[in-house]
Write a protein that holds these residues in place. Structure first.
Motif, PDB file in Angstrom:
ATOM      1  N   THR A 134       0.720  -1.090   0.009  1.00  8.68           N
ATOM      2  CA  THR A 134      -0.043   0.008   0.101  1.00  8.68           C
ATOM      3  C   THR A 134       0.969   1.195   0.015  1.00  8.68           C
ATOM      4  N   ARG A 135       1.734   1.343   0.750  1.00  6.75           N
ATOM      5  CA  ARG A 135       2.761   2.471   0.672  1.00  6.75           C
ATOM      6  C   ARG A 135       3.582   2.416  -0.430  1.00  6.75           C
ATOM      7  N   ALA A 136       3.928   1.572  -0.906  1.00  2.78           N
ATOM      8  CA  ALA A 136       4.705   1.263  -2.099  1.00  2.78           C
ATOM      9  C   ALA A 136       3.915   2.128  -3.578  1.00  2.78           C
ATOM     10  N   ILE A 137       2.597   1.756  -3.352  1.00  2.00           N
ATOM     11  CA  ILE A 137       1.857   1.944  -4.560  1.00  2.00           C
ATOM     12  C   ILE A 137       1.621   3.598  -4.253  1.00  2.00           C
ATOM     13  N   ARG A 138       1.630   4.279  -3.073  1.00  6.26           N
ATOM     14  CA  ARG A 138       1.326   5.834  -3.170  1.00  6.26           C
ATOM     15  C   ARG A 138       2.736   6.186  -3.781  1.00  6.26           C
ATOM     16  N   PHE A 139       3.884   5.517  -3.473  1.00  9.02           N
ATOM     17  CA  PHE A 139       4.968   6.471  -4.226  1.00  9.02           C
ATOM     18  C   PHE A 139       5.161   5.785  -5.751  1.00  9.02           C
ATOM     19  N   PRO A 141       2.619   4.633  -8.065  1.00  6.72           N
ATOM     20  CA  PRO A 141       1.123   4.320  -8.435  1.00  6.72           C
ATOM     21  C   PRO A 141       0.983   3.440  -9.633  1.00  6.72           C
ATOM     22  N   ASN A 142       1.633   3.529 -10.775  1.00  9.14           N
ATOM     23  CA  ASN A 142       1.296   2.799 -11.952  1.00  9.14           C
ATOM     24  C   ASN A 142       2.293   1.667 -12.201  1.00  9.14           C
ATOM     25  N   HIS A 143       2.840   0.710 -11.044  1.00  6.94           N
ATOM     26  CA  HIS A 143       3.604  -0.162 -11.089  1.00  6.94           C
ATOM     27  C   HIS A 143       2.514  -1.364 -11.021  1.00  6.94           C
ATOM     28  N   ALA A 144       2.080  -1.923 -12.101  1.00  5.53           N
ATOM     29  CA  ALA A 144       1.280  -3.265 -12.119  1.00  5.53           C
ATOM     30  C   ALA A 144       1.430  -4.335 -11.056  1.00  5.53           C
ATOM     31  N   GLU A 145       2.871  -4.697 -11.043  1.00  5.66           N
ATOM     32  CA  GLU A 145       3.254  -5.801 -10.045  1.00  5.66           C
ATOM     33  C   GLU A 145       2.820  -5.754  -8.713  1.00  5.66           C
ATOM     34  N   LEU A 146       3.196  -4.207  -8.271  1.00  7.10           N
ATOM     35  CA  LEU A 146       2.773  -3.997  -6.664  1.00  7.10           C
ATOM     36  C   LEU A 146       1.181  -4.275  -6.577  1.00  7.10           C
ATOM     37  N   HIS A 147       0.416  -3.738  -7.490  1.00  5.25           N
ATOM     38  CA  HIS A 147      -1.019  -4.069  -7.227  1.00  5.25           C
ATOM     39  C   HIS A 147      -1.454  -5.461  -7.446  1.00  5.25           C
ATOM     40  N   ALA A 152      -2.599 -10.806  -4.570  1.00  9.13           N
ATOM     41  CA  ALA A 152      -2.077 -12.094  -3.987  1.00  9.13           C
ATOM     42  C   ALA A 152      -2.170 -12.295  -2.519  1.00  9.13           C
ATOM     43  N   VAL A 153      -1.602 -11.123  -1.905  1.00  6.95           N
ATOM     44  CA  VAL A 153      -1.650 -11.194  -0.497  1.00  6.95           C
ATOM     45  C   VAL A 153      -3.246 -10.985   0.218  1.00  6.95           C
ATOM     46  N   TYR A 154      -3.885 -10.313  -0.414  1.00  5.26           N
ATOM     47  CA  TYR A 154      -5.214 -10.283   0.095  1.00  5.26           C
ATOM     48  C   TYR A 154      -6.086 -11.651  -0.215  1.00  5.26           C
ATOM     49  N   THR A 155      -5.826 -12.337  -1.388  1.00  3.53           N
ATOM     50  CA  THR A 155      -6.031 -13.576  -1.604  1.00  3.53           C
ATOM     51  C   THR A 155      -5.804 -14.774  -0.456  1.00  3.53           C
ATOM     52  N   PHE A 156      -4.613 -14.472   0.296  1.00  2.00           N
ATOM     53  CA  PHE A 156      -4.097 -15.444   1.064  1.00  2.00           C
ATOM     54  C   PHE A 156      -4.848 -14.932   2.398  1.00  2.00           C
ATOM     55  N   GLN A 157      -5.301 -13.695   2.619  1.00  2.00           N
ATOM     56  CA  GLN A 157      -6.068 -13.400   3.537  1.00  2.00           C
ATOM     57  C   GLN A 157      -7.506 -13.684   3.508  1.00  2.00           C
ATOM     58  N   GLY A 158      -8.039 -14.198   2.361  1.00  2.00           N
ATOM     59  CA  GLY A 158      -9.411 -14.384   2.202  1.00  2.00           C
ATOM     60  C   GLY A 158     -10.266 -13.160   1.960  1.00  2.00           C
ATOM     61  N   LYS A 159      -9.590 -12.010   1.705  1.00  2.00           N
ATOM     62  CA  LYS A 159     -10.175 -10.854   1.085  1.00  2.00           C
ATOM     63  C   LYS A 159     -10.436 -10.541  -0.190  1.00  2.00           C
ATOM     64  N   ARG A 160     -11.415 -11.362  -0.598  1.00  2.00           N
ATOM     65  CA  ARG A 160     -11.850 -11.428  -2.215  1.00  2.00           C
ATOM     66  C   ARG A 160     -12.143 -10.076  -2.825  1.00  2.00           C
ATOM     67  N   ASN A 165     -10.021  -5.925  -6.736  1.00  2.00           N
ATOM     68  CA  ASN A 165      -9.970  -4.922  -6.920  1.00  2.00           C
ATOM     69  C   ASN A 165      -8.225  -4.255  -7.171  1.00  2.00           C
ATOM     70  N   ALA A 166      -7.452  -5.068  -6.386  1.00  2.00           N
ATOM     71  CA  ALA A 166      -6.104  -4.820  -6.496  1.00  2.00           C
ATOM     72  C   ALA A 166      -5.655  -5.386  -7.970  1.00  2.00           C
ATOM     73  N   TYR A 167      -6.291  -6.476  -8.356  1.00  2.41           N
ATOM     74  CA  TYR A 167      -5.863  -7.445  -9.741  1.00  2.41           C
ATOM     75  C   TYR A 167      -6.501  -6.299 -10.813  1.00  2.41           C
ATOM     76  N   LYS A 168      -7.767  -5.765 -10.625  1.00  2.00           N
ATOM     77  CA  LYS A 168      -8.242  -4.829 -11.765  1.00  2.00           C
ATOM     78  C   LYS A 168      -7.310  -3.834 -11.897  1.00  2.00           C
ATOM     79  N   ALA A 169      -6.866  -3.176 -10.787  1.00  2.00           N
ATOM     80  CA  ALA A 169      -5.940  -2.038 -11.037  1.00  2.00           C
ATOM     81  C   ALA A 169      -4.582  -2.476 -11.717  1.00  2.00           C
ATOM     82  N   ALA A 170      -4.108  -3.715 -11.565  1.00  2.00           N
ATOM     83  CA  ALA A 170      -2.937  -4.061 -12.253  1.00  2.00           C
ATOM     84  C   ALA A 170      -3.394  -4.365 -13.780  1.00  2.00           C
ATOM     85  N   MET A 171      -4.488  -4.874 -14.144  1.00  2.00           N
ATOM     86  CA  MET A 171      -4.945  -4.897 -15.142  1.00  2.00           C
ATOM     87  C   MET A 171      -4.926  -3.710 -16.020  1.00  2.00           C
TER      88      MET A 171
END
Length: 182
Positions: A134-139, A141-147, A152-160, A165-171
Motif C-alpha cells: 500500500t505504501r509502495a503504491i503511493r510512491f 502508483p502505476n506499477h502493475a506488479e505492486l497491485h 495475491a496477499v489479499y487472496t491469502f487473507q481471504g479478502k476477495r 480490486n487490486a488485480y483490476k488495478a494491475a490489469m
C-alpha cells in the motif's frame, strides 16, 4: 594616522581575507580528495559484494555490503543487496531490516518494496505485506506488479473484494501500457 608602508610592502603582506580564502581552498581540495577516496572504496566493496552474491558466497557478500554502508549509510543498493544476502541465508528478520533501509533510502524503487513484502508474505505476516504494498503504491502508483502482488496477499487473507480490486488495478495499468506502446 597615516600608514607608513609603501604599496609594494602592502602587496607582499597578504591580508586576512587572502589567507583565509587560500586556507578554505586547501581544505575544500582535501575534503574532495577524501570524498573521492571514500566513493572509490565504497564502489569497490559494492562490486566485491555483488561478485560474492553472484558466487553464492552470502557471508562474504554481507561483509562487503556492510562495508559499503559504513562509508555511505544512504546506499539503497547496498542495503537492498544486504537484504538479499540475508534472505538467501534464511535470515529473514535481518533481510527485512535491510530491505526497510533500502526503502527508506530510495522509496521510489519498486524492487525493494517487492522483496520486503515478499519476505513478510513468506513469514505469513500478511498485514505487514499489505502495508508495504500500500505504501509502495503511493510512491509508484502505476506499477502493475505492486497491485498484482497486493491482490495475491489479499487472496491469502481471504479478502476477495480487495483482491479483485487490486488485480483490476494491475490489469488497467498493463492495458494502458499496451495501448501506449502501440
Amino acid at each position: 594616522m597615516k600608514d607608513n608602508k609603501t604599496d609594494t610592502e602592502n602587496a607582499l603582506v597578504p591580508d586576512d581575507s587572502t589567507v583565509s580564502s587560500s586556507q578554505a581552498q586547501k581544505e575544500l581540495i582535501q575534503r574532495g580528495q577524501v570524498d573521492i577516496h571514500t566513493h572509490q572504496t565504497a564502489a569497490k566493496h559494492l562490486k566485491d559484494g555483488a561478485d560474492a552474491l553472484n558466487a553464492r558466497n552470502y557471508t562474504k557478500a554481507i561483509e562487503e555490503f556492510q562495508q559499503v554502508i559504513q562509508y555511505n549509510r544512504e546506499s539503497a543498493e547496498a542495503h537492498f543487496h544486504l537484504g538479499l544476502a540475508h534472505f538467501m541465508l534464511g535470515e529473514y528478520e535481518k533481510a527485512i531490516d535491510a530491505y526497510k533501509m533500502a526503502v527508506a533510502c530510495e522509496p521510489s524503487e519498486a524492487t525493494a518494496h517487492l522483496n520486503l513484502a515478499a519476505t513478510y508474505r513468506l513469514l505469513k505476516r500478511y498485514d505487514e505485506a499489505v502495508d508495504v504494498y500500500t505504501r509502495a503504491i503511493r510512491f509508484i502508483p502505476n506499477h502493475a506488479e505492486l497491485h498484482s502482488e497486493l491482490g495475491a496477499v489479499y487472496t491469502f487473507q481471504g479478502k476477495r473484494r480487495e483482491a479483485v480490486n487490486a488485480y483490476k488495478a494491475a490489469m488497467r495499468i498493463k492495458l494502458t501500457l499496451v495501448r501506449n506502446a502501440s
